[in-house]
Design a protein around this motif. Structure first.
Motif, PDB file in Angstrom:
ATOM      1  N   ARG A  63       0.831  -0.913   0.104  1.00  0.00           N
ATOM      2  CA  ARG A  63       0.219   0.172  -0.101  1.00  0.00           C
ATOM      3  C   ARG A  63       1.164   1.256  -0.222  1.00  0.00           C
ATOM      4  NH1 ARG A  63      -4.868  -0.331   0.498  1.00  0.00           N
ATOM      5  NH2 ARG A  63      -6.016   0.451   2.115  1.00  0.00           N
ATOM      6  N   SER A  64       2.103   1.118   0.327  1.00  0.00           N
ATOM      7  CA  SER A  64       2.916   2.402   0.784  1.00  0.00           C
ATOM      8  C   SER A  64       3.470   2.676  -0.770  1.00  0.00           C
ATOM      9  CB  SER A  64       4.295   1.983   1.681  1.00  0.00           C
ATOM     10  OG  SER A  64       4.202   0.464   0.649  1.00  0.00           O
ATOM     11  N   VAL A  65       3.245   1.661  -2.187  1.00  0.00           N
ATOM     12  CA  VAL A  65       3.487   2.148  -2.930  1.00  0.00           C
ATOM     13  C   VAL A  65       3.127   2.652  -4.288  1.00  0.00           C
ATOM     14  CG1 VAL A  65       5.122   0.947  -5.604  1.00  0.00           C
ATOM     15  CG2 VAL A  65       5.151   0.145  -3.105  1.00  0.00           C
ATOM     16  N   GLN A  66       1.322   2.231  -3.636  1.00  0.00           N
ATOM     17  CA  GLN A  66       0.200   2.901  -4.390  1.00  0.00           C
ATOM     18  C   GLN A  66       0.038   4.606  -4.598  1.00  0.00           C
ATOM     19  OE1 GLN A  66      -3.148   1.163  -2.936  1.00  0.00           O
ATOM     20  NE2 GLN A  66      -3.005  -0.995  -3.620  1.00  0.00           N
ATOM     21  N   ALA A  67       0.723   5.094  -4.949  1.00  0.00           N
ATOM     22  CA  ALA A  67      -0.024   6.364  -5.436  1.00  0.00           C
ATOM     23  C   ALA A  67      -1.258   7.289  -4.792  1.00  0.00           C
ATOM     24  CB  ALA A  67       0.259   7.147  -6.953  1.00  0.00           C
ATOM     25  N   PRO A  68      -1.606   7.757  -4.459  1.00  0.00           N
ATOM     26  CA  PRO A  68      -2.221   8.928  -3.209  1.00  0.00           C
ATOM     27  C   PRO A  68      -3.678   8.043  -5.115  1.00  0.00           C
ATOM     28  CG  PRO A  68      -0.867  10.530  -3.713  1.00  0.00           C
ATOM     29  CD  PRO A  68      -0.085   9.360  -3.723  1.00  0.00           C
ATOM     30  N   ILE A  69      -4.504   8.337  -3.736  1.00  0.00           N
ATOM     31  CA  ILE A  69      -6.212   8.365  -4.555  1.00  0.00           C
ATOM     32  C   ILE A  69      -6.492   9.936  -4.444  1.00  0.00           C
ATOM     33  CG2 ILE A  69      -8.713   7.730  -4.929  1.00  0.00           C
ATOM     34  CD1 ILE A  69      -7.721   4.970  -3.704  1.00  0.00           C
ATOM     35  N   ARG A  70      -6.587  10.653  -6.310  1.00  0.00           N
ATOM     36  CA  ARG A  70      -7.144  11.996  -6.386  1.00  0.00           C
ATOM     37  C   ARG A  70      -8.025  11.797  -6.656  1.00  0.00           C
ATOM     38  NH1 ARG A  70      -2.661  14.784  -6.516  1.00  0.00           N
ATOM     39  NH2 ARG A  70      -0.948  13.813  -6.261  1.00  0.00           N
ATOM     40  N   VAL A  71      -9.384  12.394  -6.139  1.00  0.00           N
ATOM     41  CA  VAL A  71     -10.718  12.957  -5.496  1.00  0.00           C
ATOM     42  C   VAL A  71     -11.138  14.198  -6.700  1.00  0.00           C
ATOM     43  CG1 VAL A  71     -13.011  13.208  -5.272  1.00  0.00           C
ATOM     44  CG2 VAL A  71     -11.370  11.656  -3.645  1.00  0.00           C
TER      45      VAL A  71
END
Length: 148
Positions: free
Chosen positions: A69-77
């Motif tokens: 999960r630390s590698v995933q890009a942040p979710i942008r809303v």
């Protein structure tokens, strides 16, 4: 007590299950030992060793492993879109009628013992303690008379 055939089939099934159990395989045992030693040494590649142990014990290929999960890009809303509807125009403010002029009562010009003269030329008769106009009694204020 179980019949003899049921007991024999249970023992045969248990021996087959143990022989095919991937958690008891030598590859899994070696991978788990390597993972424990990496954790004990606080090695920076613990995640890689853990994935290799998971592959050896569960048969999960590394390519299909879920990324950290630390590698995933942040979710942008995206920001919400707020539509402002135009208001209906306000009704016009009605114009006020001009003020109604208030007529002032007659002003007393001069008085004598019988009555008083007012500024419009009428004579008010003195009826104690009031003044009498042609249409009724007048109220008297200092310097003015309120007559009907």
């Amino acid at each position: 007590m179980l019949p003899r055939i049921a007991l024999l089939s249970l023992l045969a099934f248990a021996s087959i299950a143990n022989a095919q159990d991937p958690l008891k395989s030598p590859e899994c045992t070696a991978a788990l030992a390597q993972l424990e030693s990496a954790r004990a040494a606080n090695s920076p590649n613990v995640e890689t060793v853990r994935r290799a142990a998971s592959n050896a014990c569960f048969g999960v290929p590394a390519a299909s492993a879920r990324p950290s999960r630390s590698v995933q890009a942040p979710i942008r809303v995206p920001p919400p879109v707020i539509e402002v509807k135009p208001r209906a125009p306000l009704p016009p403010i009605p114009t006020l009628p001009p003020p109604v002029p208030i007529e002032r009562g007659p002003t007393i010009s001069s008085c004598d013992a019988a009555g008083c003269w007012v500024n419009n030329g009428n004579r008010l008769q003195h009826v104690t303690p009031n003044l009498m106009a042609p249409y009724g009694l007048c109220g008297i204020a200092p310097g003015a008379a309120g007559c009907p």
